[in-house]
Structure formats: structure tokens, C-alpha cells
Design a protein around this motif. Structure first.
Motif, PDB file in Angstrom:
ATOM      1  N   VAL A   9       0.840  -1.201   0.000  1.00 25.19           N
ATOM      2  CA  VAL A   9       0.000   0.000   0.000  1.00 25.19           C
ATOM      3  C   VAL A   9       0.873   1.248   0.000  1.00 25.19           C
ATOM      4  O   VAL A   9       0.608   2.218  -0.728  1.00 25.19           O
ATOM      5  N   THR A  10       1.925   1.245   0.784  1.00 22.57           N
ATOM      6  CA  THR A  10       2.837   2.385   0.836  1.00 22.57           C
ATOM      7  C   THR A  10       3.520   2.605  -0.506  1.00 22.57           C
ATOM      8  O   THR A  10       3.626   3.742  -0.988  1.00 22.57           O
ATOM      9  N   ALA A  11       3.975   1.524  -1.127  1.00 23.74           N
ATOM     10  CA  ALA A  11       4.632   1.644  -2.430  1.00 23.74           C
ATOM     11  C   ALA A  11       3.661   2.163  -3.481  1.00 23.74           C
ATOM     12  O   ALA A  11       4.004   3.037  -4.291  1.00 23.74           O
ATOM     13  N   LEU A  12       2.436   1.667  -3.490  1.00 26.58           N
ATOM     14  CA  LEU A  12       1.448   2.120  -4.466  1.00 26.58           C
ATOM     15  C   LEU A  12       1.064   3.571  -4.241  1.00 26.58           C
ATOM     16  O   LEU A  12       0.847   4.319  -5.199  1.00 26.58           O
ATOM     17  N   GLU A  13       0.984   3.992  -2.995  1.00 21.03           N
ATOM     18  CA  GLU A  13       0.669   5.393  -2.711  1.00 21.03           C
ATOM     19  C   GLU A  13       1.784   6.311  -3.210  1.00 21.03           C
ATOM     20  O   GLU A  13       1.528   7.387  -3.743  1.00 21.03           O
ATOM     21  N   GLY A  14       3.032   5.890  -3.060  1.00 18.28           N
ATOM     22  CA  GLY A  14       4.150   6.654  -3.591  1.00 18.28           C
ATOM     23  C   GLY A  14       4.099   6.757  -5.112  1.00 18.28           C
ATOM     24  O   GLY A  14       4.362   7.816  -5.687  1.00 18.28           O
ATOM     25  N   LEU A  15       3.743   5.655  -5.778  1.00 18.27           N
ATOM     26  CA  LEU A  15       3.609   5.678  -7.232  1.00 18.27           C
ATOM     27  C   LEU A  15       2.467   6.585  -7.675  1.00 18.27           C
ATOM     28  O   LEU A  15       2.578   7.308  -8.669  1.00 18.27           O
ATOM     29  N   ARG A  16       1.350   6.576  -6.938  1.00 15.15           N
ATOM     30  CA  ARG A  16       0.218   7.451  -7.271  1.00 15.15           C
ATOM     31  C   ARG A  16       0.612   8.919  -7.133  1.00 15.15           C
ATOM     32  O   ARG A  16       0.255   9.747  -7.969  1.00 15.15           O
ATOM     33  N   ALA A  17       1.353   9.241  -6.078  1.00 15.93           N
ATOM     34  CA  ALA A  17       1.794  10.618  -5.877  1.00 15.93           C
ATOM     35  C   ALA A  17       2.720  11.052  -7.010  1.00 15.93           C
ATOM     36  O   ALA A  17       2.606  12.170  -7.529  1.00 15.93           O
ATOM     37  N   ARG A  18       3.634  10.186  -7.415  1.00 17.70           N
ATOM     38  CA  ARG A  18       4.541  10.508  -8.518  1.00 17.70           C
ATOM     39  C   ARG A  18       3.776  10.673  -9.822  1.00 17.70           C
ATOM     40  O   ARG A  18       4.092  11.543 -10.635  1.00 17.70           O
ATOM     41  N   THR A  19       2.739   9.863 -10.034  1.00 16.99           N
ATOM     42  CA  THR A  19       1.922   9.977 -11.236  1.00 16.99           C
ATOM     43  C   THR A  19       1.201  11.317 -11.274  1.00 16.99           C
ATOM     44  O   THR A  19       1.155  11.984 -12.309  1.00 16.99           O
ATOM     45  N   ARG A  20       0.617  11.733 -10.135  1.00 16.67           N
ATOM     46  CA  ARG A  20      -0.065  13.027 -10.082  1.00 16.67           C
ATOM     47  C   ARG A  20       0.916  14.160 -10.348  1.00 16.67           C
ATOM     48  O   ARG A  20       0.603  15.116 -11.063  1.00 16.67           O
ATOM     49  N   GLN A  21       2.119  14.067  -9.793  1.00 16.15           N
ATOM     50  CA  GLN A  21       3.125  15.098  -9.996  1.00 16.15           C
ATOM     51  C   GLN A  21       3.553  15.161 -11.461  1.00 16.15           C
ATOM     52  O   GLN A  21       3.680  16.248 -12.041  1.00 16.15           O
ATOM     53  N   ALA A  22       3.771  14.011 -12.094  1.00 12.28           N
ATOM     54  CA  ALA A  22       4.186  13.980 -13.499  1.00 12.28           C
ATOM     55  C   ALA A  22       3.081  14.534 -14.402  1.00 12.28           C
ATOM     56  O   ALA A  22       3.367  15.249 -15.372  1.00 12.28           O
ATOM     57  N   THR A  23       1.840  14.219 -14.079  1.00  7.29           N
ATOM     58  CA  THR A  23       0.729  14.741 -14.872  1.00  7.29           C
ATOM     59  C   THR A  23       0.652  16.254 -14.762  1.00  7.29           C
ATOM     60  O   THR A  23       0.462  16.957 -15.763  1.00  7.29           O
ATOM     61  N   ALA A  24       0.807  16.787 -13.558  1.00 11.08           N
ATOM     62  CA  ALA A  24       0.776  18.234 -13.364  1.00 11.08           C
ATOM     63  C   ALA A  24       1.921  18.901 -14.118  1.00 11.08           C
ATOM     64  O   ALA A  24       1.743  19.949 -14.750  1.00 11.08           O
ATOM     65  N   GLU A  25       3.109  18.307 -14.086  1.00  8.61           N
ATOM     66  CA  GLU A  25       4.254  18.864 -14.806  1.00  8.61           C
ATOM     67  C   GLU A  25       4.028  18.832 -16.315  1.00  8.61           C
ATOM     68  O   GLU A  25       4.403  19.759 -17.031  1.00  8.61           O
ATOM     69  N   PHE A  26       3.392  17.782 -16.805  1.00  8.22           N
ATOM     70  CA  PHE A  26       3.127  17.660 -18.238  1.00  8.22           C
ATOM     71  C   PHE A  26       2.206  18.772 -18.721  1.00  8.22           C
ATOM     72  O   PHE A  26       2.434  19.378 -19.756  1.00  8.22           O
ATOM     73  N   TYR A  27       1.147  19.070 -17.960  1.00  6.32           N
ATOM     74  CA  TYR A  27       0.194  20.088 -18.393  1.00  6.32           C
ATOM     75  C   TYR A  27       0.713  21.503 -18.181  1.00  6.32           C
ATOM     76  O   TYR A  27       0.103  22.460 -18.636  1.00  6.32           O
ATOM     77  N   GLN A  28       1.854  21.677 -17.507  1.00 10.55           N
ATOM     78  CA  GLN A  28       2.452  22.995 -17.370  1.00 10.55           C
ATOM     79  C   GLN A  28       3.340  23.350 -18.559  1.00 10.55           C
ATOM     80  O   GLN A  28       3.744  24.496 -18.715  1.00 10.55           O
ATOM     81  N   LYS A  29       3.614  22.388 -19.432  1.00 10.43           N
ATOM     82  CA  LYS A  29       4.439  22.644 -20.603  1.00 10.43           C
ATOM     83  C   LYS A  29       3.674  23.532 -21.580  1.00 10.43           C
ATOM     84  O   LYS A  29       2.455  23.441 -21.695  1.00 10.43           O
ATOM     85  N   PRO A  30       4.390  24.408 -22.294  1.00 11.49           N
ATOM     86  CA  PRO A  30       3.696  25.276 -23.258  1.00 11.49           C
ATOM     87  C   PRO A  30       3.137  24.464 -24.425  1.00 11.49           C
ATOM     88  O   PRO A  30       3.765  23.530 -24.910  1.00 11.49           O
ATOM     89  N   GLY A  31       1.954  24.832 -24.841  1.00 13.50           N
ATOM     90  CA  GLY A  31       1.324  24.180 -25.986  1.00 13.50           C
ATOM     91  C   GLY A  31       0.525  22.944 -25.634  1.00 13.50           C
ATOM     92  O   GLY A  31      -0.111  22.355 -26.505  1.00 13.50           O
ATOM     93  N   VAL A  32       0.534  22.513 -24.400  1.00 14.46           N
ATOM     94  CA  VAL A  32      -0.217  21.330 -24.004  1.00 14.46           C
ATOM     95  C   VAL A  32      -1.511  21.777 -23.329  1.00 14.46           C
ATOM     96  O   VAL A  32      -1.487  22.500 -22.335  1.00 14.46           O
ATOM     97  N   MET A  33      -2.628  21.368 -23.893  1.00 15.38           N
ATOM     98  CA  MET A  33      -3.927  21.739 -23.343  1.00 15.38           C
ATOM     99  C   MET A  33      -4.409  20.653 -22.385  1.00 15.38           C
ATOM    100  O   MET A  33      -4.385  19.467 -22.734  1.00 15.38           O
TER     101      MET A  33
END
Length: 115
Positions: A9-33
């Protein structure tokens, strides 16, 4: 909980947090809607070509319409109304905040007078 389950559960929660962070970083790139937000109103069939319009947040049936086109057009109208911030909504927000601040000041005055 068993230790192996807790570790998983701890490992999966860490992966979920990293996924949310990567998604947020992706949508901050210019030209990505970012994808559009989920609809506020869900159109669900209720039988005999009748459709219920359900508020997604509360689960309350807001209306029923006959025919899919009528139901979806009315759902779009309701969503447009929700997005519009008018004077009535502003008045309600202002009234609620004034009541809250008044209640807090009343509590402070009450306790302040007993000291």
C-alpha cells in the motif's frame, strides 16, 4: 494489516503521488492543453425514452426530459447557468460570510465580557 500488505500500500501510494506530480508537470508545458473538466450534470436513461439529469456532486435528480436530444441540451443549459456568477450568487456568498463573521464576533464579545 499484514506487513507485506502495508508495504505494498505504501509503495502504491508513492507511485500514485509521482503519477499526479508527473501529470501536473506535463500540463504545465507550453502548448499542451489540459483535458476538459468532467460534466457537472450526468444524463442517465430511466426508461421509455425518458432521461434523468443528475447532479454529479450531490447525486440528486435535477430534472427529467423526454428524448436524448432534449435531455442533453437542457443539461448544457444547466451547466452554463452554473458557470455564470451573477448578482444573486454574489449576494448569497456575501450574506453567508457576514453571518459567519457576526457569529464569531458575538462569541468573542460574549467570552470577553466574562473575563
Amino acid at each position: 494489516m499484514h506487513t507485506s500488505f502495508a508495504q505494498r500500500v505504501t509503495a502504491l501510494e508513492g507511485l500514485r503521488a509521482r503519477t499526479r506530480q508527473a501529470t501536473a508537470e506535463f500540463y504545465q508545458k507550453p502548448g499542451v492543453m489540459p483535458p476538459p473538466l468532467a460534466p457537472l450534470i450526468i444524463v442517465r436513461p430511466s426508461g421509455n425514452n425518458t432521461f434523468s439529469l443528475i447532479n454529479r456532486a450531490t447525486g440528486v435528480v435535477m430534472a427529467e426530459r423526454f428524448g436524448h436530444n432534449n435531455a442533453t441540451s437542457y443539461a448544457r443549459e444547466l451547466e452554463a447557468k452554473e458557470a455564470h456568477f451573477d448578482i444573486k450568487k454574489f449576494g448569497k456568498v456575501l450574506r453567508n460570510w457576514a453571518l459567519r463573521i457576526g457569529a464569531i464576533l458575538t462569541v468573542f464579545a460574549f467570552f470577553g465580557s466574562h473575563l
